[in-house]
Design a protein around this motif. Sequence first.
Motif, mmCIF file in Angstrom:
data_model
loop_
_atom_site.group_PDB
_atom_site.id
_atom_site.type_symbol
_atom_site.label_atom_id
_atom_site.label_comp_id
_atom_site.label_asym_id
_atom_site.label_seq_id
_atom_site.Cartn_x
_atom_site.Cartn_y
_atom_site.Cartn_z
ATOM 1 N N ASP A 24 -2.396 -13.782 -21.226
ATOM 2 C CA ASP A 24 -2.035 -14.169 -22.287
ATOM 3 C C ASP A 24 -2.311 -13.334 -23.956
ATOM 4 O O ASP A 24 -2.523 -13.664 -24.945
ATOM 5 C CB ASP A 24 -3.896 -13.548 -22.394
ATOM 6 C CG ASP A 24 -5.074 -14.961 -21.548
ATOM 7 O OD1 ASP A 24 -5.604 -13.739 -20.551
ATOM 8 O OD2 ASP A 24 -4.816 -15.908 -21.062
ATOM 9 N N VAL A 25 -0.964 -12.735 -23.782
ATOM 10 C CA VAL A 25 -0.064 -12.196 -24.478
ATOM 11 C C VAL A 25 0.874 -12.752 -25.425
ATOM 12 O O VAL A 25 1.487 -13.442 -24.465
ATOM 13 C CB VAL A 25 0.407 -11.011 -23.422
ATOM 14 C CG1 VAL A 25 1.605 -10.411 -24.820
ATOM 15 C CG2 VAL A 25 -0.411 -9.477 -22.680
ATOM 16 N N ILE A 26 0.851 -13.202 -26.220
ATOM 17 C CA ILE A 26 2.438 -13.609 -27.430
ATOM 18 C C ILE A 26 2.918 -12.973 -27.653
ATOM 19 O O ILE A 26 2.236 -11.915 -28.670
ATOM 20 C CB ILE A 26 0.777 -14.579 -28.246
ATOM 21 C CG1 ILE A 26 0.468 -16.213 -27.695
ATOM 22 C CG2 ILE A 26 2.545 -14.760 -29.195
ATOM 23 C CD1 ILE A 26 -0.251 -16.150 -28.994
ATOM 24 N N ARG A 27 4.078 -12.873 -27.489
ATOM 25 C CA ARG A 27 5.001 -12.031 -28.121
ATOM 26 C C ARG A 27 5.802 -12.403 -28.740
ATOM 27 O O ARG A 27 6.824 -13.827 -28.660
ATOM 28 C CB ARG A 27 5.998 -11.637 -26.421
ATOM 29 C CG ARG A 27 7.243 -10.551 -26.853
ATOM 30 C CD ARG A 27 8.053 -10.122 -25.460
ATOM 31 N NE ARG A 27 7.092 -9.780 -24.556
ATOM 32 C CZ ARG A 27 6.794 -8.424 -24.807
ATOM 33 N NH1 ARG A 27 7.147 -7.680 -25.584
ATOM 34 N NH2 ARG A 27 5.811 -7.901 -23.399
ATOM 35 N N ILE A 28 5.801 -11.963 -30.010
ATOM 36 C CA ILE A 28 6.652 -12.430 -31.123
ATOM 37 C C ILE A 28 7.553 -11.042 -31.513
ATOM 38 O O ILE A 28 7.941 -9.969 -30.961
ATOM 39 C CB ILE A 28 5.759 -12.414 -32.321
ATOM 40 C CG1 ILE A 28 5.006 -12.821 -32.536
ATOM 41 C CG2 ILE A 28 6.424 -12.685 -33.589
ATOM 42 C CD1 ILE A 28 5.541 -14.364 -32.047
ATOM 43 N N GLY A 29 9.077 -12.121 -31.906
ATOM 44 C CA GLY A 29 9.985 -10.788 -31.709
ATOM 45 C C GLY A 29 10.491 -10.963 -33.456
ATOM 46 O O GLY A 29 10.190 -11.513 -34.119
ATOM 47 N N HIS A 30 10.647 -9.521 -33.635
ATOM 48 C CA HIS A 30 11.013 -9.887 -35.078
ATOM 49 C C HIS A 30 12.236 -7.971 -34.717
ATOM 50 O O HIS A 30 12.883 -7.483 -34.042
ATOM 51 C CB HIS A 30 9.564 -8.137 -35.585
ATOM 52 C CG HIS A 30 10.276 -7.932 -36.847
ATOM 53 N ND1 HIS A 30 10.916 -7.088 -37.748
ATOM 54 C CD2 HIS A 30 9.647 -8.366 -38.022
ATOM 55 C CE1 HIS A 30 10.804 -6.751 -38.496
ATOM 56 N NE2 HIS A 30 10.227 -6.920 -39.436
ATOM 57 N N VAL A 31 13.226 -9.286 -36.142
ATOM 58 C CA VAL A 31 14.372 -8.155 -36.546
ATOM 59 C C VAL A 31 15.070 -8.084 -37.152
ATOM 60 O O VAL A 31 14.171 -8.400 -38.340
ATOM 61 C CB VAL A 31 15.552 -9.366 -36.082
ATOM 62 C CG1 VAL A 31 16.822 -8.392 -35.718
ATOM 63 C CG2 VAL A 31 15.432 -9.532 -34.534
ATOM 64 N N VAL A 68 -5.942 -14.374 -27.114
ATOM 65 C CA VAL A 68 -4.879 -13.965 -26.391
ATOM 66 C C VAL A 68 -4.743 -12.749 -27.772
ATOM 67 O O VAL A 68 -5.453 -11.524 -28.414
ATOM 68 C CB VAL A 68 -4.123 -15.053 -27.110
ATOM 69 C CG1 VAL A 68 -3.941 -16.248 -26.963
ATOM 70 C CG2 VAL A 68 -4.116 -15.348 -28.848
ATOM 71 N N LYS A 69 -3.402 -11.953 -26.730
ATOM 72 C CA LYS A 69 -3.437 -11.280 -27.602
ATOM 73 C C LYS A 69 -1.629 -10.624 -28.219
ATOM 74 O O LYS A 69 -0.731 -10.891 -27.331
ATOM 75 C CB LYS A 69 -3.167 -9.423 -26.728
ATOM 76 C CG LYS A 69 -2.615 -8.289 -27.149
ATOM 77 C CD LYS A 69 -2.765 -6.791 -25.708
ATOM 78 C CE LYS A 69 -2.292 -5.502 -27.070
ATOM 79 N NZ LYS A 69 -2.652 -4.625 -25.888
ATOM 80 N N PHE A 70 -1.844 -9.920 -29.227
ATOM 81 C CA PHE A 70 -0.191 -10.825 -30.244
ATOM 82 C C PHE A 70 0.295 -9.417 -30.064
ATOM 83 O O PHE A 70 -0.023 -8.466 -30.668
ATOM 84 C CB PHE A 70 -0.292 -11.190 -31.863
ATOM 85 C CG PHE A 70 -0.250 -12.129 -31.251
ATOM 86 C CD1 PHE A 70 0.425 -13.980 -31.889
ATOM 87 C CD2 PHE A 70 -1.719 -13.075 -31.844
ATOM 88 C CE1 PHE A 70 0.068 -14.928 -31.736
ATOM 89 C CE2 PHE A 70 -1.892 -14.192 -31.885
ATOM 90 C CZ PHE A 70 -1.210 -15.276 -32.048
ATOM 91 N N VAL A 71 1.769 -9.874 -29.723
ATOM 92 C CA VAL A 71 2.379 -8.029 -29.847
ATOM 93 C C VAL A 71 4.159 -8.258 -29.871
ATOM 94 O O VAL A 71 4.389 -9.382 -30.038
ATOM 95 C CB VAL A 71 2.795 -7.297 -28.054
ATOM 96 C CG1 VAL A 71 1.922 -6.686 -27.845
ATOM 97 C CG2 VAL A 71 3.368 -8.747 -26.728
ATOM 98 N N VAL A 72 4.632 -7.412 -30.314
ATOM 99 C CA VAL A 72 5.416 -7.560 -31.020
ATOM 100 C C VAL A 72 7.114 -6.770 -30.717
ATOM 101 O O VAL A 72 6.625 -5.058 -30.225
ATOM 102 C CB VAL A 72 5.458 -7.574 -33.054
ATOM 103 C CG1 VAL A 72 7.157 -7.585 -33.462
ATOM 104 C CG2 VAL A 72 4.440 -8.093 -33.824
ATOM 105 N N ILE A 100 10.286 -13.647 -35.975
ATOM 106 C CA ILE A 100 10.318 -13.147 -37.291
ATOM 107 C C ILE A 100 11.594 -12.320 -38.173
ATOM 108 O O ILE A 100 11.775 -11.301 -37.424
ATOM 109 C CB ILE A 100 8.922 -11.918 -37.564
ATOM 110 C CG1 ILE A 100 7.729 -12.778 -37.082
ATOM 111 C CG2 ILE A 100 8.878 -12.096 -39.151
ATOM 112 C CD1 ILE A 100 7.540 -14.584 -37.889
ATOM 113 N N GLY A 101 12.549 -12.834 -39.059
ATOM 114 C CA GLY A 101 13.889 -11.888 -38.844
ATOM 115 C C GLY A 101 14.972 -13.175 -39.459
ATOM 116 O O GLY A 101 14.693 -14.263 -39.309
ATOM 117 N N HIS A 102 15.824 -12.535 -39.733
ATOM 118 C CA HIS A 102 16.289 -11.350 -39.880
ATOM 119 C C HIS A 102 16.449 -10.957 -41.547
ATOM 120 O O HIS A 102 15.447 -11.431 -42.264
ATOM 121 C CB HIS A 102 17.269 -10.986 -39.347
ATOM 122 C CG HIS A 102 17.781 -11.178 -38.492
ATOM 123 N ND1 HIS A 102 18.946 -10.798 -37.404
ATOM 124 C CD2 HIS A 102 17.493 -12.303 -36.959
ATOM 125 C CE1 HIS A 102 18.998 -11.029 -36.393
ATOM 126 N NE2 HIS A 102 17.558 -12.544 -36.035
#
Length: 380
Positions: A24-31, A68-72, A100-102
């Motif tokens: 249930d975790v949605i992992r978003i990358g951020h640079v 769901v839970k969003f984590v970065v 999300i980035g860069h």
Amino acid sequence: MQFKTKFISAALALAFAGSAFAQDVIRIGHVSPVSGPNSHLGKDMENGAKMAVEDLAAKGVKIGGKPVKFVVQFEDDGGDPKQGTTAAQKLVDAKVQGVIGHLNSGTTIPASKIYYDAGIPQISPAATSPVYTKQKFNTAFRVVANDNKLGGTLGAYAVQKLGARKIAVIDDRTAYGQGVADEFLKGAKKAMPGVQVVGKEFTNANATDFNAILTNIKSKNPDLVFFGGMDSVGGPLLRQMKALGINAKFMGGDGVCTDALYRLSAGAAADGVVTCAEAGGVTAEMQKNMDDFRARYKKKYGQEVQLYAPYVYDAIMTMADAMEKANSSEPAKYLPVLAKIKHQGVTGLIEFDPYGDIKDGALTLFTYKGGVKTKMEVIK
């Protein structure tokens, strides 16, 4: 034996619960560059991402009928292309569901190939080089106007509104700096074919001494100097222009258009000297939303928005909206929805053209008065 069986059953139940939670975790990358000369802008971006995730948690997003839970996952590219591709590969290996980035075009462009090959959607809140979206990567999007519009608009404004007739141009040789400088010249020449380009110089993104190029420029007596680069170089450049007695107007793109520029210039960005543009902006009807965001940001972090935090916030919210509408966080399933999304953000309506560029991207022109970055007008 009975105790052992219960213990094993409990352990299995906990493991199962943990597995279910992980799904249930949605992992978003951020640079962004949280080290190096642009670290203040990179940190600003991270703050915007944290606000978005907190707001999504408060909203209680459900996808596929399940909360769901969003984590970065935050990565630092230092504004360096090589470090940027390393960060991109790290996010791909971590199986993030979006990026999300860069910030810098020079890091965004090479990283975009890595995300494209992995099928991971990427939204840049800051990169403005036209090259980024002209690679025909269907995973690449941006929520700010590109350099064709930003540089071209500034070029026309320089000759039509500021009365510039003799222009000198300096860029930092990055993809962003060189690109926006080139578009500025195109815009100026198109608006006034007879404008004189009396000097074209270049430096680098980490330079501190501009005496040689500025001495050369001073001899040409320009009435406007355009700089393609970031505030960490633009500020000291302005300071040295003043020290050498160069009284020309100063112009730049979003890279120099920060609250920090006045401080970095040691006051050389005096009233009316600088005109710059943010690759984004809100019209009058959206101003309250932006003002509310800025107020929340200042209350939370104890400082003003630097530049890109609202665009990072909108980028994450737009990506989450696409996932909700697609009823899936799987990149292949929500990517087509993202391409056709219409999301009302704090910076305006987020909608993409076939290249992944934002439709009707706005620009905001600023100057500095009393040491404060002051809005002039929004141009659509």
